[in-house]
Structure formats: structure tokens, C-alpha cells
Design a protein around this motif. Structure first.
Motif, PDB file in Angstrom:
ATOM      1  N   ARG A   1      34.845  29.273  33.793  1.00 19.66           N
ATOM      2  CA  ARG A   1      36.228  29.269  34.346  1.00 19.66           C
ATOM      3  C   ARG A   1      35.950  29.595  35.961  1.00 19.66           C
ATOM      4  O   ARG A   1      36.807  29.907  36.659  1.00 19.66           O
ATOM      5  N   ASN A   2      34.794  29.451  36.426  1.00 18.83           N
ATOM      6  CA  ASN A   2      34.451  29.825  37.816  1.00 18.83           C
ATOM      7  C   ASN A   2      34.645  31.251  38.242  1.00 18.83           C
ATOM      8  O   ASN A   2      35.036  31.256  39.181  1.00 18.83           O
ATOM      9  N   LYS A   3      34.592  32.218  37.429  1.00 16.76           N
ATOM     10  CA  LYS A   3      34.908  33.535  37.868  1.00 16.76           C
ATOM     11  C   LYS A   3      33.864  34.266  38.543  1.00 16.76           C
ATOM     12  O   LYS A   3      32.728  33.822  38.075  1.00 16.76           O
ATOM     13  N   LYS A   4      34.158  34.926  39.598  1.00 13.26           N
ATOM     14  CA  LYS A   4      33.022  35.666  40.319  1.00 13.26           C
ATOM     15  C   LYS A   4      32.796  36.641  39.315  1.00 13.26           C
ATOM     16  O   LYS A   4      33.704  37.570  38.583  1.00 13.26           O
TER      17      LYS A   4
ATOM     18  N   ASP B   1      40.349  37.420  39.065  1.00 13.05           N
ATOM     19  CA  ASP B   1      39.695  36.674  39.769  1.00 13.05           C
ATOM     20  C   ASP B   1      38.055  36.921  39.668  1.00 13.05           C
ATOM     21  O   ASP B   1      37.397  36.181  39.738  1.00 13.05           O
ATOM     22  N   LEU B   2      37.773  38.099  39.597  1.00 15.23           N
ATOM     23  CA  LEU B   2      36.564  38.717  40.011  1.00 15.23           C
ATOM     24  C   LEU B   2      36.259  39.760  38.742  1.00 15.23           C
ATOM     25  O   LEU B   2      37.082  40.601  38.800  1.00 15.23           O
TER      26      LEU B   2
ATOM     27  N   ILE C   1      42.491  39.965  46.230  1.00 20.63           N
ATOM     28  CA  ILE C   1      41.801  39.659  44.967  1.00 20.63           C
ATOM     29  C   ILE C   1      42.267  40.443  43.995  1.00 20.63           C
ATOM     30  O   ILE C   1      42.478  41.574  43.965  1.00 20.63           O
ATOM     31  N   ARG C   2      42.028  39.808  42.599  1.00 21.05           N
ATOM     32  CA  ARG C   2      42.400  40.534  41.418  1.00 21.05           C
ATOM     33  C   ARG C   2      41.147  40.987  40.773  1.00 21.05           C
ATOM     34  O   ARG C   2      40.440  40.030  40.283  1.00 21.05           O
TER      35      ARG C   2
ATOM     36  N   ASP D   1      42.582  35.726  31.935  1.00 23.89           N
ATOM     37  CA  ASP D   1      43.675  34.734  32.790  1.00 23.89           C
ATOM     38  C   ASP D   1      44.121  35.542  34.066  1.00 23.89           C
ATOM     39  O   ASP D   1      44.714  34.927  35.196  1.00 23.89           O
TER      40      ASP D   1
ATOM     41  N   HIS E   1      44.402  45.034  47.385  1.00 20.37           N
ATOM     42  CA  HIS E   1      43.901  44.000  46.337  1.00 20.37           C
ATOM     43  C   HIS E   1      44.506  44.793  45.186  1.00 20.37           C
ATOM     44  O   HIS E   1      44.918  45.858  45.029  1.00 20.37           O
TER      45      HIS E   1
END
Length: 330
Positions: A90-93, A67-68, A4-5, A64, A29
Motif C-alpha cells: 500500500r506504499n505506507k511509510k 499514512d505513516l 500526516i496521519r 486505511d 498532524h
């Protein structure tokens, strides 16, 4: 599991963005903190220390690249939270990590605590409005303990309790000597009014009439410098007003030192049963410090228990698994 980023931002409190990032990196990660809050503590591990203007210029790249988004202290990429709709689109957590003074409602804090000082918290209305803006988009939060939990539990769908994390490889225990003739007591307030420094030093002055010891108050020094000074200390007094313990307590226990701090009576049962902190408030502090001055063996025993406690409950290697679990279920 694919890496995960993780973005951490934008307020570094007690080195937590850097410490959590380090543990996440160890797990494979990518994690980096962007910090706009600069203090004499000088945190720099896994951090981009940045100002609001430069952060604004990096928005697109940050959106960009990650992710989270793990936000801290009620702050996000934009001071007005205008980044949150875009992150959602953007559906980012996303998750918000509250640390205390950012959400400590004044009247609520006083309800179970006659000692608390909330001068550092914003007005109640400001906290409420901010939480409403955040929770329109961010549905889950993290807090360090149940003292903070109470302030935010009604705003989020889910609030996770994740204790303060430290990287134990930077802390070699040095237990108090039982033969030392002049013990050293230390107090290191980042915020004297919040920690009760005036009351602590009144007690110290009274004790000096009957006991031979040294007292050191440390302020406005970098985190690295402070850790070096802790090594020769025999007793550490953290905070006696708030009702819970902070980073100073955790680091002191990691170094094998006995710690005095106030744990609110209604919160005691929420902490592990073997919490070795000497529970001290302004009314009993004199007695508590006196007992430790009288008992060098007890000082050493508490130091050993404190180290074990931190290894079990505050090591970033232990907590990172809990954090990843939280991320995966967002």
C-alpha cells in the motif's frame, strides 16, 4: 505541508508514543498510539490501550486510516510481522523505533561495559532473526542514543538518533534546598537487575554509617504518583550498569534534581558537552554520592543545569521538528 496521519504502536515504552503524538498533534498532524503492553505505570495520553485480539480486529481500519507507521520496540501490528508486506504493497511509510532491551545483543553489550546486565534481552539469535524480518520491509530506524545505535546500525539503511522526549509543561522544577538537614535520596527501578539496585543499596547502607539522610526506593507505582514523590527529593540515582541514561534521569533533571547514572566512557563524547549527569558506576558510586551529600550548593547547581539541559535536548517541542524531518525524508 499537508497533515500526516501517524500510527504509533504497539508497545508503549516510557510514555514515548503518547508524548511524541502530543507534539505531532500540536504541529497540526494526527497521531495516535495503539498499545498492547500494559504495566503498572499506567500510561494513557494519546493512547488506545488494547489487546492483541482487538488490535487484530482493527487491522483493516488502521491500514486505511494512517499514512505513516511509526513502530516501537521491535513490534508491528502482527506478532509475526505478516502486516509488513501489506503495508509495503500500500506504499505506507514505515519506521522502527528501538529502545534498548529489544535489541541489546548480550556479547556486544559486554564488549565496552563490564557492568551491564542483559537478562531482559532475548537471546542473540532471536534478536538477529527479528531484525532480519523487520528490515526486509522497514529500511530506517530511530534510537534514543548511541548505546542503542551500535546494535542496529548494520541492519538498517539509515538509523536516526532522537533523544527521549518529555513534555515540560508537566514538570515544574523544584531545586534541592541548600539548608536541608536530612537530604532525601531516591531510586526508582522499573527493573532492579538492569538498573543495579542491589549495588546501589549496598552503597546507601555504607553511607548511612557516616551520614544522616533518608533513602526511598519506589516501585510498582503509576507514573503520575511517582512524579509527585520526586518533588521533595535532593539526589536521584538512576541506573549504574547500562552505560547510558533513561527516562528517570530526564524527568529528574526536568524537575531540577541532580542525577547519578553510568555513561560508558566510549559514549561520553556522543552526548552534548554540558551533560550534567554525575557519571557513576558501581566502583565509584560511594564517592560520587558522598560528594553530593557533602555539597548542598553543588546539588542545587546540578539541578539548575539539568533543567536547562532537558529544555535544550529533551523537550518534545524541540524534538518534534527533527521527527517530522525524519518522516518527510522516509
Amino acid at each position: 505541508m499537508r497533515p500526516i496521519r501517524i500510527f504509533h504502536g504497539t508497545t508503549e515504552i516510557a510514555g514515548q508514543m503518547g508524548i511524541l503524538s502530543s507534539a505531532l498533534i500540536n504541529k497540526g498532524h494526527y497521531s495516535l498510539g495503539y498499545n498492547t503492553f500494559h504495566s503498572y505505570l499506567g500510561y494513557k495520553d494519546n493512547l488506545v490501550n488494547i489487546n492483541h485480539e482487538t488490535l487484530k480486529e482493527s487491522h483493516q481500519e488502521i491500514l486505511d486510516s494512517f499514512d505513516l507507521f511509526h513502530f516501537h520496540y521491535g513490534t508491528t501490528l502482527c506478532p509475526d510481522f505478516s502486516d509488513l508486506p501489506e503495508l509495503k504493497r500500500r506504499n505506507k511509510k514505515m519506521i522502527m523505533h528501538h529502545w534498548g532491551n529489544d535489541v541489546r545483543f548480550h556479547d556486544q553489550a559486554r564488549k565496552n561495559n563490564p557492568y551491564v546486565n542483559t537478562d531482559d534481552s532475548p537471546p542473540n539469535e532471536a534478536i538477529h532473526e527479528k531484525l532480519l524480518k523487520i528490515t526486509a520491509y522497514i529500511k530506517e530506524a530511530i534510537v534514543q542514543d548511541y548505546e542503542v545505535y551500535e546494535y542496529v546500525k548494520d541492519y538498517y539503511e539509515k538509523v536516526h538518533v532522537l533523544p527521549i522526549a518529555i513534555d515540560l509543561q508537566h514538570f515544574q522544577p523544584n531545586y534541592p534546598s541548600v539548608t536541608k538537614e536530612k537530604p532525601l535520596i531516591l531510586h526508582a527501578p522499573t527493573n532492579p537487575d538492569f538498573k543495579g539496585t542491589y549495588l546501589i543499596e549496598k552503597v546507601i547502607d555504607n553511607l548511612k554509617q557516616d551520614y544522616s539522610f533518608e533513602y526511598k526506593r519506589i516501585e510498582k507505582m503509576s507514573h503520575e504518583e511517582v512524579i509527585n514523590i520526586y518533588k521533595d527529593v535532593d539526589i536521584i540515582i538512576d541506573q549504574v550498569l547500562c552505560g547510558s541514561y533513561g527516562l528517570l534521569s530526564v524527568e529528574s533533571m526536568a524537575l531540577g534534581k541532580p542525577v547519578l547514572a553510568f555513561i560508558r566512557p566510549d559514549l561520553v563524547s556522543y552526548f552534548p558537552a554540558d551533560l550534567p549527569i554525575v557519571n557513576s558506576n558501581p566502583d565509584n558510586l560511594y564517592k560520587r554520592v558522598k560528594t553530593l551529600l557533602d555539597n548542598p550548593i553543588q546539588r542545587k547547581e546540578l539541578g539548575k543545569k539539568g533543567r536547562q539541559y532537558v529544555e535544550m535536548f529533551h523537550s518534545h517541542d524541540v524534538l518534534v521538528n527533527q521527527l517530522i524531518e525524519i518522516y518527510l525524508n522516509l
